[in-house]
Design a protein around this motif. Structure first.
Motif, mmCIF file in Angstrom:
data_model
loop_
_atom_site.group_PDB
_atom_site.id
_atom_site.type_symbol
_atom_site.label_atom_id
_atom_site.label_comp_id
_atom_site.label_asym_id
_atom_site.label_seq_id
_atom_site.Cartn_x
_atom_site.Cartn_y
_atom_site.Cartn_z
ATOM 1 N N ALA A 163 0.795 4.151 -2.869
ATOM 2 C CA ALA A 163 0.628 5.575 -2.596
ATOM 3 C C ALA A 163 1.735 6.404 -3.236
ATOM 4 O O ALA A 163 1.546 7.586 -3.543
ATOM 5 N N ARG B 71 -0.406 10.853 1.553
ATOM 6 C CA ARG B 71 -1.053 9.611 1.109
ATOM 7 C C ARG B 71 -0.241 8.394 1.560
ATOM 8 O O ARG B 71 -0.811 7.365 1.925
ATOM 9 N N ALA C 156 -1.560 5.473 3.951
ATOM 10 C CA ALA C 156 -1.554 4.097 3.447
ATOM 11 C C ALA C 156 -0.940 3.134 4.433
ATOM 12 O O ALA C 156 -1.334 1.964 4.511
ATOM 13 N N ASP D 9 0.824 -1.210 0.000
ATOM 14 C CA ASP D 9 0.000 0.000 0.000
ATOM 15 C C ASP D 9 0.860 1.263 0.000
ATOM 16 O O ASP D 9 0.499 2.276 -0.612
ATOM 17 N N ARG E 190 1.668 13.809 -1.734
ATOM 18 C CA ARG E 190 1.952 12.377 -1.892
ATOM 19 C C ARG E 190 2.411 11.767 -0.572
ATOM 20 O O ARG E 190 2.055 10.639 -0.234
#
Length: 338
Positions: free
Chosen positions: A152, A255, A259, A148, A252
């Protein structure tokens, strides 16, 4: 919790410890972290609290006192060691493969397991092997969480240093078929059949999808040095992830942190989250050296027992914070991946 702008600064130097740092609650502790740092990272398969976790990936991160970089080295998951007794889980001393230390230490009740507690016994075991008196921090991440994190990031680029055929996946990423005699149980060492995903050698970095990156670094069958090749690929992926994180923007990175979620367990030892954030942002991802420790298979009466490593001088260099001069003075003692 440390301010977001400070947490994002950790990305360049803390490798997969970054999401662990964000997941951990801030606690009171010394404000400064002095001297060399040793961090234990363990990768496990996604498991529920009723399944004992095995440490399929074991990586030590050593950061010198002068913060001039970082050194990563792996231990084979099949390394045959003496696992000490552990009162918290009720396990007795025994000789076994090192990945069992996580499982033996994680038991918190009948049919219940805690990876954070298992990390304690794994750290003691790794410390006995390497001579590291105590780890300053540690993290456990399950492979699903690792996938994950890479998702991301939008995937990752890696140079593929040898041809690798997947034991587990078809070219489209779906699981390979199981042999008829291996249906419904897990007693087959190699239960798969049919077409395989192939990762051809390439000196030019190849963009890997999240599932491809995870699949690639989990392969050992068919490789000339088996698990030692797999360990090298895992270190290469950690480095690739860290370098991409160092260039990622705040959006980013947010994220990535989201994640990681609950898939990461972090222990900061005596130091607070804020102290770790402040210290690890001093380490540049470009100054990471990944090291391969030599080892050989152990057999008894023709039966494979596991692995042994021959790296006592290197371990002494780590424990005494003299890795850089050791690598210069003993170029053949270990291998460097980069």
């Amino acid at each position: 919790m440390a301010p977001l702008r400070h947490r994002l600064c950790v990305a360049a130097g803390s490798l997969l410890l970054i999401p662990a740092l964000v997941a951990a609650p801030a606690t009171a502790g010394p404000a400064a972290i002095d001297g060399p740092i040793d961090i234990l990272l363990a990768g496990i398969d996604p498991r529920d609290t009723h399944t004992a976790p095995l440490a399929d990936t074991i990586i030590v991160v050593h950061v010198p006192a002068d913060r001039s970089g970082a050194y990563l080295f792996s231990l084979p998951r099949d390394l045959v060691v003496r696992i000490p007794g552990f009162a918290k889980s009720g396990s007795s001393p025994q000789r076994a493969k090192i990945n069992a230390a996580m499982a033996l230490g994680s038991r918190v009740g009948e049919g219940r397991y805690d990876p954070a507690q298992g990390l304690e016994l794994l750290a003691r075991t790794v410390g006995d092997v390497t001579g590291i008196a105590g780890f300053d921090a540690g993290a456990v991440i399950d492979f699903g969480g690792f996938r994950d994190v890479i998702a991301a990031l939008g995937g990752v680029k890696m140079s593929i240093d040898q041809d690798v055929a997947s034991e587990h996946r078809k070219p489209d990423g779906t699981p390979r078929d199981r042999l008829p005699q291996c249906q419904g149980h897990h007693d087959c060492a190699r239960p798969y059949t049919g077409e395989q995903k192939i990762y051809p050698r390439s000196d030019t970095p190849v963009r890997l999808k999240p599932w491809e990156a995870l699949d690639f670094v989990r392969q050992r069958y068919g490789l000339p040095r088996s698990d030692y090749d797999r360990q090298r690929h895992q270190r290469q992926l950690l480095t690739a992830v860290a370098r991409k994180l160092s260039k990622a923007g705040p959006g980013r990175l947010r994220r990535v942190l989201a994640a990681a979620g609950s898939s990461v367990t972090f222990s900061g030892g005596r130091h607070s989250l804020a102290a770790w954030v402040d210290e690890l942002r001093r380490v540049n991802a470009a100054d990471v050296t990944t090291v391969g420790v030599p080892g050989t298979a152990v057999f008894e009466d023709g039966r494979y027992l596991g692995e042994s490593v021959d790296a006592a001088p290197f371990f002494t260099a780590v424990a005494t914070d003299r890795v850089a001069p050791f690598l210069v003075d003993h170029p053949g003692a270990v291998t460097t991946d980069n």
